[in-house]
Design an enzyme around this catalytic site. Structure first.
Site, PDB file in Angstrom:
ATOM      1  N   PHE A 227       0.860  -1.170   0.000  1.00 23.50           N
ATOM      2  CA  PHE A 227       0.000   0.000   0.000  1.00 23.50           C
ATOM      3  C   PHE A 227       0.897   1.219   0.000  1.00 23.50           C
ATOM      4  O   PHE A 227       2.056   1.155   0.404  1.00 23.50           O
ATOM      5  CB  PHE A 227      -1.019   0.002   1.150  1.00 23.50           C
ATOM      6  CG  PHE A 227      -0.431  -0.027   2.533  1.00 23.50           C
ATOM      7  CD1 PHE A 227      -0.005   1.129   3.168  1.00 23.50           C
ATOM      8  CD2 PHE A 227      -0.320  -1.236   3.214  1.00 23.50           C
ATOM      9  CE1 PHE A 227       0.523   1.099   4.447  1.00 23.50           C
ATOM     10  CE2 PHE A 227       0.204  -1.281   4.495  1.00 23.50           C
ATOM     11  CZ  PHE A 227       0.624  -0.116   5.120  1.00 23.50           C
ATOM     12  N   SER A 228       0.355   2.339  -0.475  1.00 25.94           N
ATOM     13  CA  SER A 228       1.189   3.494  -0.792  1.00 25.94           C
ATOM     14  C   SER A 228       1.420   4.488   0.331  1.00 25.94           C
ATOM     15  O   SER A 228       2.479   5.077   0.414  1.00 25.94           O
ATOM     16  CB  SER A 228       0.572   4.260  -1.970  1.00 25.94           C
ATOM     17  OG  SER A 228       0.519   3.425  -3.093  1.00 25.94           O
ATOM     18  N   SER A 229       0.429   4.704   1.175  1.00 21.62           N
ATOM     19  CA  SER A 229       0.546   5.805   2.127  1.00 21.62           C
ATOM     20  C   SER A 229       0.343   5.346   3.563  1.00 21.62           C
ATOM     21  O   SER A 229      -0.296   4.330   3.823  1.00 21.62           O
ATOM     22  CB  SER A 229      -0.468   6.898   1.795  1.00 21.62           C
ATOM     23  OG  SER A 229      -1.774   6.441   2.080  1.00 21.62           O
TER      24      SER A 229
END
Length: 136
Positions: free
Chosen positions: A13-15
């Site tokens: 996941f990115s954030s």
């Protein structure tokens, strides 16, 4: 190489905001379901996680778990016949298509199959499924 083929789950996941969401659980459940139905009895490794690492600009392929996996492929530590399972192709790359293609080519040339849960097609080292791959 003495390593036996395995199933490698890659979750990303990115954030940091997503850390408190459902991303990891959702991705792992999808992989476990895939393994139960199609895993062929191979051992599952769920340690490939890039938490808070964006796929844009290929950052996840330069640092973190995906980078370590790619280095292990380079060093011959990932057995041919192993499977890399991702929820969707965008977990691996959000680069421009041709750059993402290079990443996939490296994985496939090492004899590692790839399966995306949402499109459960396998990619093999032979050329028989290349057009299927391009349609993904």
């Amino acid at each position: 190489m003495d390593a036996a083929p395995m199933i490698y789950s890659y979750t990303r996941f990115s954030s940091e905001k997503q850390r408190h969401g459902d991303s990891v659980r959702r991705q792992l459940e999808a992989v476990e379901a895939w393994c139960k139905n199609e895993g062929g009895g191979l051992t599952l490794d769920t340690s490939l996680r890039d938490e808070g690492v964006p796929g844009y600009m290929g950052r996840n392929a330069k640092v973190g778990a995906l980078a370590r996996f790619m280095k292990a492929i380079e060093e011959g530590l990932i057995a041919p016949g192993s499977v890399l399972v991702v929820e969707n192709l965008d977990r691996l790359s959000r680069n421009e298509p041709l750059e993402g293609l290079d990443l996939l080519k490296t994985i496939i040339k090492a004899g590692v199959r790839r399966s995306a849960r949402r499109r459960p097609r396998h990619l093999r080292i032979d050329g028989s499924e290349f057009t299927t791959w391009l349609r993904l």
